[in-house]
Design an enzyme around this catalytic site. Structure first.
Site, PDB file in Angstrom:
ATOM      1  N   ASP A 126     -30.047 -17.050  46.541  1.00  0.00           N
ATOM      2  CA  ASP A 126     -29.119 -15.941  46.774  1.00  0.00           C
ATOM      3  C   ASP A 126     -27.811 -16.427  47.404  1.00  0.00           C
ATOM      4  O   ASP A 126     -27.629 -17.626  47.663  1.00  0.00           O
ATOM      5  CB  ASP A 126     -29.835 -14.908  47.666  1.00  0.00           C
ATOM      6  CG  ASP A 126     -29.579 -13.486  47.212  1.00  0.00           C
ATOM      7  OD1 ASP A 126     -28.471 -13.228  46.713  1.00  0.00           O
ATOM      8  OD2 ASP A 126     -30.474 -12.641  47.378  1.00  0.00           O
ATOM      9  N   ASP A 183     -26.647  -5.822  42.194  1.00  0.00           N
ATOM     10  CA  ASP A 183     -28.065  -5.434  42.229  1.00  0.00           C
ATOM     11  C   ASP A 183     -28.346  -4.175  41.406  1.00  0.00           C
ATOM     12  O   ASP A 183     -27.562  -3.233  41.399  1.00  0.00           O
ATOM     13  CB  ASP A 183     -28.499  -5.165  43.680  1.00  0.00           C
ATOM     14  CG  ASP A 183     -28.707  -6.451  44.445  1.00  0.00           C
ATOM     15  OD1 ASP A 183     -28.290  -7.520  43.944  1.00  0.00           O
ATOM     16  OD2 ASP A 183     -29.285  -6.385  45.543  1.00  0.00           O
TER      17      ASP A 183
HETATM   18  C1  GLA Z   1     -29.813  -9.677  47.084  1.00  0.00           C
HETATM   19  C2  GLA Z   1     -30.269  -9.998  45.652  1.00  0.00           C
HETATM   20  C3  GLA Z   1     -31.502  -9.171  45.332  1.00  0.00           C
HETATM   21  C4  GLA Z   1     -32.615  -9.452  46.340  1.00  0.00           C
HETATM   22  C5  GLA Z   1     -32.116  -9.213  47.752  1.00  0.00           C
HETATM   23  C6  GLA Z   1     -33.112  -9.678  48.801  1.00  0.00           C
HETATM   24  O1  GLA Z   1     -29.342  -8.388  47.210  1.00  0.00           O
HETATM   25  O2  GLA Z   1     -29.236  -9.743  44.745  1.00  0.00           O
HETATM   26  O3  GLA Z   1     -31.950  -9.434  44.012  1.00  0.00           O
HETATM   27  O4  GLA Z   1     -33.038 -10.780  46.186  1.00  0.00           O
HETATM   28  O5  GLA Z   1     -30.886  -9.892  48.004  1.00  0.00           O
HETATM   29  O6  GLA Z   1     -32.655  -9.458  50.105  1.00  0.00           O
END
Ligand code: GLA
Length: 376
Positions: A126, A183
């Site tokens: 991430d 997301d």
């Molecule tokens: C980010 C990523 C998600 C998930 C969250 C976890 O938002 O884009 O897919 O992995 O972190 O905290």
């Protein structure tokens, strides 16, 4: 690790968020196999954020939360492997993960080595809390290189959401997939939004490094960590078809232990998976065609055996009737050729007789054809 077709599997984040534990992961591994999903190609079981303690151990290594994983991560990996599956984990290029657990910044080689020692096969990486001074490409290069040198074949799944022009530099880091969107949430608006965000990025998708449109929400029905309004089964079918058609990795995000039959049917459609996994992995091409409503989306892809895949999507709430000119796909009437179509959801089969193909689509529905070039 060079993965030649889009990775497929399951990830804990969409439904479980921080509520993850060993028992749930064991049951999910069982269910991936028992439901037949593993047999369809869903091979990676990935634990997302929130698996560790908030502090590193005395040896500076990441430590699994003993409440959630009382037997440690190696035990979980061994169990997942015993089912014939591959095992994935999560870390972050920043000081902290997005949920505030320790990230891998300045610990890249140590953490890669730790993951390798546990038997990890996939690392989602991430981009939260990253250095404001060091460009993302250097952060991903570090972990990419660490994984290449950790002594285990670990697929590198980059997750910088398309930020900082990710498409320009991600392939050089050794990543096999990269998040090309923000997301996902369990709403139709989110699906539409992510599909639109992809449009200018299709040329960057291809063999060995795939545009990742984020984990699937199919079957969530508003439950779980990113569950909001939820979607209808038709909307889930179209969401799945879009992700698969556009060549995204297919990572299931619902609780497969309790999924209903419609969900399993959507996730298991072999013909659409075959299009997703086509060995040539050619990018989708947007067709202009004709549609009176801008919620009509039309794409085609050239497949490895010379067939075409044709996807027609209705993102809106009104019935539409878009038309596609075969000329746009290389088949003007002068070629003497046309297309024999097979729709992957209804099994409908027919041959196009005119220069154009027109199809009626109900609200939020789609049609996905596998098309063979035949004589007129
Ligand atoms: C980010 C990523 C998600 C998930 C969250 C976890 O938002 O884009 O897919 O992995 O972190 O905290």
């Amino acid at each position: 690790m060079v993965k030649l077709t889009p990775p497929m599997g399951w990830n804990s984040w969409n439904t479980f968020g921080e509520n993850i534990n060993e028992q749930m992961i064991f049951e999910t591994a069982d269910q991936l196999v028992d439901s037949g999903l593993a047999g369809k190609g869903y091979e990676y079981l990935v634990i997302d954020d929130c698996w560790s303690l908030k502090e590193r151990g005395e040896d500076d290594r990441l430590v699994a939360d003993p409440q959630k994983f009382p037997h440690g991560i190696k035990t979980v990996a061994d169990y997942v492997h015993s089912k014939g599956l591959k095992f994935g984990m999560y870390s972050c290029a920043g000081n902290l993960t997005c949920a505030g657990y320790p990230g891998s910044f300045e610990h890249e080689f140590l953490d890669a080595e730790t993951f390798a020692s546990w038997g990890v096969d996939f690392l989602k990486y991430d981009y939260c809390y990253h250095s404001p001074i060091i460009h993302g490409k250097y952060l991903y290069r570090r972990m990419g290189l660490a994984l290449q040198n950790c002594g285990r074949d670990i697929l590198f799944s980059a997750c910088s959401w398309g930020a900082d022009q990710t498409h320009e530099w991600i392939k050089e880091t050794g990543a096999s997939m990269w998040r090309s969107t923000g997301d996902i949430f369990d709403t139709w608006e989110s699906v539409k939004d992510l599909a639109r965000q992809q449009e200018k990025l299709h040329p960057y998708n291809g063999v060995g490094c795939f545009n990742d449109m984020d984990m699937l929400i199919v079957g969530m029905h508003g439950k779980g960590n990113v569950g909001l309004a939820g979607c209808s089964d038709t909307q889930y079918k179209t969401h799945f078809s879009l992700w698969a058609f556009l060549g995204s990795p297919l990572m299931i995000g619902c609780d497969i232990r309790t999924m209903d039959e419609a969900t399993l049917r959507i996730l298991s459609n072999e013909e659409i998976i075959r299009i997703n996994q086509d060995p040539a992995c050619r990018q989708p091409v947007k067709l202009s065609g004709f549609c009176s409503d801008d919620n009509g989306l039309m794409y085609y892809r050239l497949l490895s055996n010379g067939d075409l895949a044709l996807g027609i999507f209705n993102l809106g709430e009104h019935t539409i009737r878009p038309s596609i000119n075969l000329d746009e796909m290389g088949l003007p009437l002068s070629t003497g050729k046309t297309l024999e179509l097979h729709e992957v959801w209804t099994n409908e089969r027919f041959t196009v007789t005119n220069a154009t193909l027109s199809q009626t689509l109900e609200p939020f529905d789609c049609k996905i054809f596998r098309a063979k070039v035949v004589d007129r």
